[in-house]
Write a protein that holds these residues in place. Sequence first.
Motif, PDB file in Angstrom:
ATOM      1  N   ASP A 259       0.801  -2.109  -4.968  1.00 50.24           N
ATOM      2  CA  ASP A 259      -0.561  -2.516  -5.143  1.00 50.24           C
ATOM      3  C   ASP A 259      -0.485  -3.955  -6.168  1.00 50.24           C
ATOM      4  OD1 ASP A 259      -1.674  -0.546  -3.647  1.00 50.24           O
ATOM      5  OD2 ASP A 259      -2.349   0.496  -5.294  1.00 50.24           O
TER       6      ASP A 259
ATOM      7  N   ASP B   4      -3.639   6.246   0.515  1.00 48.91           N
ATOM      8  CA  ASP B   4      -3.316   5.021   1.326  1.00 48.91           C
ATOM      9  C   ASP B   4      -1.682   4.833   1.058  1.00 48.91           C
ATOM     10  OD1 ASP B   4      -3.690   4.199  -1.533  1.00 48.91           O
ATOM     11  OD2 ASP B   4      -4.115   2.123  -0.867  1.00 48.91           O
TER      12      ASP B   4
ATOM     13  N   HIS C 299      -1.719  -4.811  -0.006  1.00 52.79           N
ATOM     14  CA  HIS C 299      -3.033  -5.078   0.379  1.00 52.79           C
ATOM     15  C   HIS C 299      -3.132  -6.610   0.180  1.00 52.79           C
ATOM     16  CE1 HIS C 299      -4.212  -0.760  -0.201  1.00 52.79           C
ATOM     17  NE2 HIS C 299      -3.411  -0.881  -1.234  1.00 52.79           N
TER      18      HIS C 299
HETATM   19 FE   LIG Z   1      -2.494   0.725  -2.397  1.00 52.31          FE
END
Ligand SMILES: [Fe+2]
Length: 239
Positions: A158, A77, A213
Amino acid sequence: MQTSTHEIADRIYRFSTCVPDAAPGGFTFNQFLIDADEPLLFHTGPRRMYPLVSQAVARIVPLERLRWITFGHVEADECGAMNEFLAAAPRAEVAHGAVGCMVSLDDLCDRPPRKLADGEVIDLGGRRVRHIDTPHVPHNWEARVLFEESTGTLFCGDLFTHAGNGPALTDGDIVGPALAAEELFHATALSPVTGSTIRRLAALEPRTLALMHGSSTHTRCAESLRLLADAYDLMVGKV
Ligand SMILES: [Fe+2]
Ligand SMILES: [Fe+2]
């Protein structure tokens, strides 16, 4: 799926695609573009998302103008579509820390990556991004973040990952949702250095946290980083 675009800071764009089944309430995959003389992309999205993400990027800058392809660490990702972007942008280079290049990117990149020393700055022309090594935070040996100095934007990858398809920017708490997602995914490589590494990022006093995210934020950035560090310290049994 659709990719939405939002300017979260001056000429810093967030592209967001929600995958409905990836988590309860959906799960967003976000990329960021710094629109400067040398445009920089942070995260490419996975290969299968390349058509959506590249179209969204191209609405802001022509793909062939992209100069830097960057990301937090080596996972699909974060960087799955890096070679697609390198093919579309002949002047573009992947830029990452020395460990990431040595362990993975010297081999995985279709063109040789630019190796960055910890703390090294790339002058994009109108914007300056500082590379900061954060080994194993939130996960992976080669982990790093980028800090854009003029807007105070920390591209924290993240860190603060949370589920749902919230707004591009939130004034709400991002620590609680991040800890809920941690319980769900166990994605952070908890270790004795997790908290101290995150506190070093808090010391930058960022004015924007750009999350991979979930929703990004302009509010309580350093405080949220310190609270996250404290929570991780408790989890690893360090008070
Ligand atoms: Fe990620
Ligand atoms: Fe990751």
